[in-house]
Structure formats: C-alpha cells, structure tokens
Design a protein around this motif. Structure first.
Motif, PDB file in Angstrom:
ATOM      1  N   VAL A  25      11.274   6.842 -11.245  1.00  0.00           N
ATOM      2  CA  VAL A  25      11.032   5.858 -10.186  1.00  0.00           C
ATOM      3  C   VAL A  25      11.674   4.528 -10.543  1.00  0.00           C
ATOM      4  O   VAL A  25      11.543   4.044 -11.676  1.00  0.00           O
ATOM      5  N   LEU A  26      12.343   3.941  -9.552  1.00  0.00           N
ATOM      6  CA  LEU A  26      12.854   2.575  -9.653  1.00  0.00           C
ATOM      7  C   LEU A  26      12.051   1.695  -8.712  1.00  0.00           C
ATOM      8  O   LEU A  26      11.987   1.958  -7.502  1.00  0.00           O
ATOM      9  N   LEU A  57      13.039   8.421  -6.865  1.00  0.00           N
ATOM     10  CA  LEU A  57      12.202   7.674  -5.936  1.00  0.00           C
ATOM     11  C   LEU A  57      12.445   6.185  -6.139  1.00  0.00           C
ATOM     12  O   LEU A  57      12.354   5.687  -7.269  1.00  0.00           O
ATOM     13  N   THR A  58      12.784   5.488  -5.070  1.00  0.00           N
ATOM     14  CA  THR A  58      13.008   4.049  -5.130  1.00  0.00           C
ATOM     15  C   THR A  58      11.990   3.355  -4.245  1.00  0.00           C
ATOM     16  O   THR A  58      11.871   3.664  -3.051  1.00  0.00           O
ATOM     17  N   LEU A  59      11.248   2.425  -4.815  1.00  0.00           N
ATOM     18  CA  LEU A  59      10.219   1.680  -4.093  1.00  0.00           C
ATOM     19  C   LEU A  59      10.634   0.221  -3.984  1.00  0.00           C
ATOM     20  O   LEU A  59      10.933  -0.408  -5.003  1.00  0.00           O
ATOM     21  N   THR A  60      10.654  -0.285  -2.771  1.00  0.00           N
ATOM     22  CA  THR A  60      11.108  -1.649  -2.519  1.00  0.00           C
ATOM     23  C   THR A  60       9.919  -2.593  -2.362  1.00  0.00           C
ATOM     24  O   THR A  60       8.966  -2.283  -1.633  1.00  0.00           O
ATOM     25  N   GLU A 107       0.809  -1.217   0.000  1.00  0.00           N
ATOM     26  CA  GLU A 107       0.000   0.000   0.000  1.00  0.00           C
ATOM     27  C   GLU A 107       0.842   1.267   0.000  1.00  0.00           C
ATOM     28  O   GLU A 107       0.515   2.238  -0.684  1.00  0.00           O
ATOM     29  N   TRP A 108       1.932   1.308   0.773  1.00  0.00           N
ATOM     30  CA  TRP A 108       2.723   2.540   0.794  1.00  0.00           C
ATOM     31  C   TRP A 108       3.430   2.748  -0.535  1.00  0.00           C
ATOM     32  O   TRP A 108       3.603   3.890  -0.994  1.00  0.00           O
ATOM     33  N   GLN A 109       3.820   1.638  -1.193  1.00  0.00           N
ATOM     34  CA  GLN A 109       4.436   1.765  -2.518  1.00  0.00           C
ATOM     35  C   GLN A 109       3.427   2.320  -3.523  1.00  0.00           C
ATOM     36  O   GLN A 109       3.759   3.193  -4.341  1.00  0.00           O
TER      37      GLN A 109
END
Length: 455
Positions: free
Chosen positions: A256-257, A389-392, A234-236
């Motif tokens: 974004v990555l 911005l990097t999303l894991t 959800e936060w991603q």
C-alpha cells in the motif's frame, strides 16, 4: 530441586537454618545444566543472580557478596518484577530451538529428545523461580555475618488466571499451553514488542561498499496513536483495514502507498495498526529510507516467523540518481525468491510519483545521450504503480477540519461549547500550520494543557 525452607515449612529461614551449601550447589548445578533455556539467565537479574550464587557457594569476600546481592536487588527493582515473574517472562519470550520449532510443528511431532529437554528445563526453572528472596537474603546475612538480613525484594507475584505458567503448577506439565503461547505470540523480540525498527550497523570496507549488517530492535514506547483518532478519511481507513484483515487471514495482501498532503494522518494511520491488530499477531517493522538496501535481508528474516508483518517506510521519495528504489522494487514485485506471504510494505509519501522527474528528463529528438530515454522516464513514472493499493489523503476543508477537532476534543475530554471550540480552532489554523489532522491534534493538545493549567 527442593525449596530452601525451614523444617517447619516457613519460607523465611531463621538463624538455625541448615547449611546453605547443598541448596546453593543444587541451584548452581541446575542453572548450569539448562539445555534449551540457558538464555533466561542472560538478563541483568539473571546474571546478577548467578554471580551471587557463585560467591555464596565459594564463601567469597564478604564485601563482594554484599555488592553482588545489591546488584541482584537493584536489577529486579529496575525491572519492577518479582523474581518469579521475571523468570516466567523470560521463559515466555525465550528464543530457543524448542520455542522456534513448536511454532511450526505440532508438539506431538517434535523429536522426543527435544520435548524431554524442554520439560526438564521448565522443571528446573520453576524450582529456581520459586526460591524465596527472603531465603537468599538470609543466606547473605549468614555468609557476611550481618546482624540482620538485608532487605529482600518482595513484590506481589502476578496471579492473572490467564497466565500460561502459574505459581503453583508444574511448569513441565504446562508444555501444551506453552506451545500454544509460542504459536500465538512468537518468541524473542517479536513476543516482547509489537513495533520494531531495523537498526543498521553502517560500515565501509576498503572498497567503499556498504555493509548491510544490522538487526531488528524492539521499540519499548511506540507512538500511542489510536485507530479511532484518525477521522475524515473513512474510505481510506476501510480499505487499509480490509487489506490488513486479508494479511491476518493468510491471504495475499497488497502493498500500500498512502500519499497526499502533509499532516493528513497517513503515518498515524499506519502507526495505529499494532494497537488495533497486535493481539492477533500483527507486528510493525519500521525501516528508514536510508536502509532500504537492507530490505530484502529484513524480509528474509521475517519470512519464517509465524506472525504477520507490515514493513513501514515513512516519507518515501527518491532522487533521480537514487538506486535505493531498486531494493524496494524487489520487495514489491519479488525476484527469483518467492514473495513472503506474511509481509507487506506500507509506505507514505507526499508525492504520487515517488522518483523526482524534471522537464529536462523528457526526451527530445535532439537528445543523443540515451537511445531509449522514454523507457527510463516510464520506469520513473510507473514505480508508484507497483503498489497494489494507493490511498489518497487530500487536505481537509474547513468543515472536515472542525469535525476532526471536535472528535479529538471529545476523546480528550474537553467540554468547551461547540461555538467557542470552532472559533478557536479556526483561529489556530489561521495563525499556525493551516488545516490538517496534525494541526488539529496540535491545537487539541495545546487546548487541553491550557485548560488543565487554568483549572
């Protein structure tokens, strides 16, 4: 141009219809005289129509006439549209000097001659679009001396009130609404498709250098994945939505990555964006890693278009001697040319550090091959940091996996008891590809098909 009707007003002429020659001559002259919208007749139905009119006007061979009519009929049948709807759609999507310029310049500020040409063309096209297929069928019957007219392609004309160009209105008088349509939806492939792909035209010259030629082509059947199908991250999702909203609002958005374990929904989340934001002007442009050298060229093509674009690079990683990352670096950081504010790059990867690094790469005092070896290593390690911005995406634990399964099962209308659904999902994960969003999707698809067959 007058309508090809009988004196009684009927749209279907009878055997006593006046000579068709003047009407055909008017149609041929009108189509040939289009100043801006000539490409509307370069579709298969449009080309077949012109060929048919030419043969009818010249009173050519009967068999040629029948074949030409058959090609026009078949082209409309393939398009599954009425002749009127086909020409109307062509106008709404046409890429010409008027439709391009009116996206950036108010209609009142355009050159008078350009506006007059657009009005004239629209009036012509409305007349041709309104030509009844029954009348054309009857002309073929007359020309070929057939005992009865061939079947006319008659399907209902779309009567949606939201249509920009109505069946009973003067198209030349709808120029203001048409201009607004072009500003909102674009023209050409950007108007027809929400998802496009860069299709390269690889070739080598005698020196062995790659030709960066290619084109953007629309994807008629994009991945149908929906934003709400991605759960557990959800936060991603919120971060990606916020960044995309900034892009749509005209602010400087971040590249974004999305990186993490396989099957966690990274690519699906990006692919769901056109369904979520496409009606607000967002377009997704997919480019393969092998074509990254053409990325600056792609972005230049998108820069002057009023829509906003997410350039999607899937499964991104580089070998240590791969120079393609330099093209991506230019896109991420810019060069002497300003960064296009309506374009961002969303890339997915299973690797946080996108360039492979080996222990042998780490410089030692005994190394004498490169004086500034640490600089080279830092360039490799920092490349992923060039994304703002990097999303894991971490692999789901059992509770998260079962939550994903339950959510997808609900969307698919599967009504199994929760205990049975959970038990079968655990068994599936054990026997197949482990716990991931992809595995959950595969399980739900399998289960839905199984239940449909059993019932």
């Amino acid at each position: 141009m007058s309508d090809p009707t009988t004196s009684s007003g009927s749209a279907i002429p009878d055997r006593h219809t006046p000579d068709k020659a003047p009407e055909l001559a008017a149609i041929a002259s009108a189509v040939a005289g289009l100043l801006l919208y000539g490409d509307t007749f370069k579709t298969q139905p449009g080309l077949a129509f012109q060929e048919l009119v030419k043969i009818l006007q010249a009173a050519g061979d009967r068999l040629d006439c029948i074949r030409a009519y058959g090609r026009w009929f078949a082209a409309l049948a393939d398009a599954e549209q009425s002749w009127f709807d086909h020409l109307r759609d062509c106008v709404l999507h046409d890429d010409n000097p008027f439709s391009r310029r009116v996206q950036h310049v108010p209609l009142s500020d355009l050159p008078t001659s350009l506006v007059r040409a657009a009005r004239s063309d629209l009036q012509t096209l409305k007349g041709v679009a309104s030509c009844p297929p029954e009348a054309i069928s009857h002309w073929v019957q007359q020309a070929c001396e057939l005992p009865s007219p061939p079947a006319a392609w008659t399907v209902p004309v779309t009567t949606d009130p939201s249509q920009v160009l109505g069946e009973r209105e003067d198209w030349s008088g709808a120029l203001v609404r048409l201009a607004e349509h072009y500003r909102c939806h674009g023209t050409g492939a950007f108007a027809r498709y929400r998802v496009l792909r860069w299709q390269s035209a690889p070739s080598r010259d005698r020196l062995g250098a790659h030709d960066l030629g290619g084109q953007l082509v629309g994807i008629a059947h994009p991945d149908p994945v929906r934003w709400q199908e991605i759960v557990g991250y959800e936060w991603q999702k919120q971060a990606l939505r916020q960044n995309t909203e900034a892009l749509l609002s005209g602010y400087r958005a971040l590249n974004v990555l999305l990186y993490g374990s396989r099957g966690t929904g990274k690519s699906s989340l990006v692919k769901s964006l056109p369904r979520e934001f496409g009606d607000r002007g967002l377009r997704l442009v997919e480019i393969a890693k092998a074509d990254l050298n053409a990325l600056p060229l792609v972005i230049e093509q998108l820069r002057s278009v009023p829509q906003v674009f997410v350039v999607f690079v899937d499964d991104l990683s580089f070998e240590e001697d791969d120079d393609a990352f330099k093209s991506l670096k230019v896109a991420l950081e810019g060069s002497a040319t300003a960064i296009a504010q309506n374009v961002v790059v969303y890339a997915t990867s299973n690797r946080r550090h996108l360039i492979r690094e080996f222990f042998a790469d780490r410089p030692r005092p005994a190394d004498s091959d490169e004086i500034h070896a640490w600089d080279t290593m830092q360039e490799k390690l920092s490349f992923g940091d060039r994304f703002g911005l990097t999303l894991t995406f971490e692999p789901p634990d059992q509770d998260a996996f079962l939550a994903i399964v339950r959510h997808l099962a609900q969307l698919s209308g599967i009504l199994l008891p929760a205990e049975e659904l959970d038990a079968r999902a655990k068994q599936w994960a054990t026997r197949h590809n482990g716990r991931s969003g992809r595995s959950a999707r595969q399980f739900v698809d399998f289960l839905q098909a199984e239940l449909e067959v059993l019932t």
